[in-house]
Design an enzyme around this catalytic site. Structure first.
Site, PDB file in Angstrom:
ATOM      1  N   GLU A  76       8.381  -3.457  -3.052  1.00  0.00           N
ATOM      2  CA  GLU A  76       8.491  -2.062  -3.651  1.00  0.00           C
ATOM      3  C   GLU A  76       9.312  -1.255  -2.420  1.00  0.00           C
ATOM      4  O   GLU A  76      10.215  -0.376  -2.515  1.00  0.00           O
ATOM      5  CB  GLU A  76       7.106  -1.350  -3.980  1.00  0.00           C
ATOM      6  CG  GLU A  76       6.882  -1.652  -5.128  1.00  0.00           C
ATOM      7  CD  GLU A  76       6.091  -2.924  -5.458  1.00  0.00           C
ATOM      8  OE1 GLU A  76       5.677  -3.538  -6.427  1.00  0.00           O
ATOM      9  OE2 GLU A  76       5.955  -3.578  -4.232  1.00  0.00           O
ATOM     10  N   HIS A 113      -5.868  -0.143  -9.045  1.00  0.00           N
ATOM     11  CA  HIS A 113      -4.907   0.094 -10.065  1.00  0.00           C
ATOM     12  C   HIS A 113      -5.360   1.138 -11.132  1.00  0.00           C
ATOM     13  O   HIS A 113      -4.731   1.259 -12.373  1.00  0.00           O
ATOM     14  CB  HIS A 113      -4.654  -1.413 -10.950  1.00  0.00           C
ATOM     15  CG  HIS A 113      -4.390  -2.446 -10.150  1.00  0.00           C
ATOM     16  ND1 HIS A 113      -4.932  -3.233  -9.346  1.00  0.00           N
ATOM     17  CD2 HIS A 113      -2.947  -3.051 -10.178  1.00  0.00           C
ATOM     18  CE1 HIS A 113      -4.110  -4.110  -8.887  1.00  0.00           C
ATOM     19  NE2 HIS A 113      -2.832  -4.172  -9.229  1.00  0.00           N
TER      20      HIS A 113
END
Length: 358
Positions: free
Chosen positions: A87, A156
């Site tokens: 990322e 998450h």
């Protein structure tokens, strides 16, 4: 000072909200949120060849949530391409490409993974225009699912709305319906500055009505404008993303008990449409904020502070905030349900602030 606010607030804030707030209208067809986002990106890629899509599995796999389905086949590998699982690296590439007048639409598979790249988002993309004395715009879109999913535990399942909306230089939007999703992604792509688009995984497959206007390739939802989803007179409920649906459900239940709720869908979190909130509070004299984030330093906390600072004299009861519990998300589904806001939580908060319940 209070007397001055009492004289100017109704007129000024009513005009502000009139200019910035949209009342929900009629619609004609149903469309899933993922399809609405896909169509918005597709239309902007057709309109402007500088627009391209990048991220993990967005091309050949057609997106982890199938939001980018068909774009790779239509536009090819030069304009829709997969990235490695890094990322920080591909967020930097997107920011650099935007600095050279391209318009990247970069997907985080989930905004939880954006933590790996937050330096690029906050320090590179958000601040470049300021640090270049207005010479370098960064027209990049950072989009992907935000908030709790289902059964995926603490790392998450968290909402980053308060994180990113606190950063000068970023614009932050968070759609609820298909019209929101399509109109906001198109506005985000056209914006000359970095825009964070916080979608919700649990809404991707949800069908919403789309008006004739929203089906047009010219349709945009302006950044910075809230939407009144339901008109009411007794209490204002301010919310965004998935929590709009829960708030509307609560409003239906409360209507049967004689409590009229005005439900405001913020849609944009930065710049936030405070005028719409103020005008509604002036009318109802009560406020409940609802969000999927944590309570400390949340969106509701910011709205509450601004309401107290600006239209405090119009409040007839303490403000109520409905949030996720102040704990990391549990893995067990039974505990997850206990942590997240519910319709029952909203109903109870409205009853407290209208003095009709404990």
């Amino acid at each position: 000072m209070n007397a001055m606010i009492a004289r100017i607030a109704p007129k000024a804030l009513s005009q502000n909200a009139k200019n910035r707030t949209i009342i929900r209208g009629m619609a004609t067809v149903n469309m899933a949120v993922r399809e609405a986002i896909n169509r918005g990106i597709d239309e902007e890629m057709e309109r402007d060849e500088r627009v391209f899509v990048m991220g993990e599995e967005v091309a050949q796999y057609q997106g982890a949530y199938k939001v980018t389905k068909g774009l790779y086949q239509k536009y090819g590998e030069r304009r829709v391409f997969d990235t490695p699982i890094t990322e920080m690296g591909f967020t930097g590439i997107a920011t650099g490409a935007a600095a050279k007048d391209l318009r990247p639409v970069m997907e985080f598979m989930t905004f939880n993974f954006s933590m790996q790249a937050i330096d690029q988002v906050v320090n590179s993309a958000a601040k470049q225009l300021y640090m270049s004395a207005g010479d370098i715009n960064i027209p990049v879109v950072f989009r992907g699912p935000n908030g709790a999913a289902s059964g995926v535990a603490a790392q998450h399942s968290q909402c980053f709305a308060a994180w990113y909306s606190s950063v000068p230089g970023l614009k932050v939007v968070s759609p609820y319906s298909s019209e929101d999703a399509k109109g906001l992604i198109k506005s985000a792509i056209r914006d000359p500055n970095p825009v964070v688009v916080l979608e919700n995984e649990m809404l991707y497959g949800t069908m919403f009505p789309m008006s004739d206007e929203a089906q047009s390739s010219d349709f945009l939802v302006p950044i910075g404008k809230a939407k009144i989803e339901r008109v009411g007179s007794d209490v204002t409920i301010v919310t965004f993303s998935k929590m709009v649906g829960l708030s509307l459900e609560a409003a239906e239940i409360l209507a049967k008990e004689g409590i009229s709720c005005e439900v405001i869908n913020l849609r944009t979190l930065r710049p936030l449409d405070y005028g719409a909130v103020f005008n509604s509070v002036i009318k109802t004299s009560r406020l409940v904020t609802v969000e999927e984030g944590w309570p400390q330093n949340g969106i509701g906390a910011d709205i509450s502070a601004n309401v107290i600072e600006t239209v405090f004299d119009y409040l007839d009861a303490p403000i109520e905030r409905v949030t996720t519990a102040d704990v990391p998300m549990p893995y067990a589904l039974s505990l997850e349900k206990a942590v997240l806001p519910t319709v029952e939580d909203i109903v109870a908060s409205v009853k407290r602030t209208t003095f009709r319940g404990k």
